[in-house]
Enzyme design. Sequence first.
Site, short mmCIF file in Angstrom:
data_model
loop_
_atom_site.label_atom_id
_atom_site.label_comp_id
_atom_site.label_asym_id
_atom_site.label_seq_id
_atom_site.Cartn_x
_atom_site.Cartn_y
_atom_site.Cartn_z
N SER A 178 0.79 -0.98 0.09
CA SER A 178 0.28 0.10 -0.02
C SER A 178 1.00 1.36 -0.09
O SER A 178 1.78 1.15 0.66
CB SER A 178 -0.77 0.13 1.31
OG SER A 178 -1.52 1.20 1.54
N TYR A 191 -2.72 -0.88 10.08
CA TYR A 191 -2.92 -1.45 8.71
C TYR A 191 -1.65 -0.95 8.01
O TYR A 191 -0.77 -1.76 7.42
CB TYR A 191 -4.08 -0.76 8.19
CG TYR A 191 -4.07 -0.79 6.75
CD1 TYR A 191 -4.45 -2.28 6.20
CD2 TYR A 191 -3.76 0.05 5.62
CE1 TYR A 191 -4.34 -2.48 4.77
CE2 TYR A 191 -3.81 -0.10 4.26
CZ TYR A 191 -4.18 -1.22 3.83
OH TYR A 191 -4.10 -1.52 2.49
#
Length: 286
Positions: A178, A191
Amino acid sequence: MQKKTARAVRPPQSQNKPGTEKKMNPVPESEPVNQSGGKLQGKVAIITGGDSGIGKATAILFAQEGCDVVIPYLSETTDAKDTQTEVEQLGQKCVLIKGDLGKEPHCKKVIDKTISEFGKLDILVNNAANHWESKSLEDITTEQMMKTFHSNVFSVFWLTKFALKHLKKGGSIINTVSVTAYRGSGHLIDYASTKGAVLAFTRSLSANLAEKGIRVNAVAPGPIWTPLIASTFSKKKVSEFGSDTPMKRAGQPNEVATCFLFLALEDSSYITGQVLHPNGGEIVNG
């Protein structure tokens, strides 16, 4: 067209600048590795989280290129069956496996069932992940932290570990990281941490497997319009999602799937330990 084999050893040679290909020994390979269409013909891929979003778009694109797919998913059976239908309409097989990849026995089950169904595995796409928004570190419970790491990191470790004995030379492992692994996220601390871990795992494993001819790469999407977004953030955030990128919009799953396809193909045969960044123009220097 078949590739020439002897790449590592070249006889001593020199030329005057700028040089000419015809005098080189061996001559550089310039022809396309594969012709367009059917580039994954006869291949088998596991695409975790392929029931929706980026995983779904990748499954459909792989099927379009002749690949059979296995889709492990958590709970959205309706979405998973829709993806299965689209893959089968393209003439490819699609096996659905429901369950929690955050549990080691289920990861082993996914690999075992894949081999039982197809007898082989060529591509592993570790894409499934989860996140929960938290305003501060103090709001993140140990339970949430563990759940995030089990879902996003341990699953990648376990699936890859069990898959390795079935992956042969030319195999490809592609992990979804990400943009948050590079710039962090104030509201997705756990996350972003998991994605940083997967990034380090990708680079480390690529070095470990390079001599075996198994490539390990990653894709680091920016803001992409998926169900995880709509189910995580407030209505206001959802309405503005992606507007802060240089392109002023969120990306679509099918704009990310092409990155996975490229990394799965022999077209990327000299790429390992690297990351592609479909993120709307954000420069992350990684």
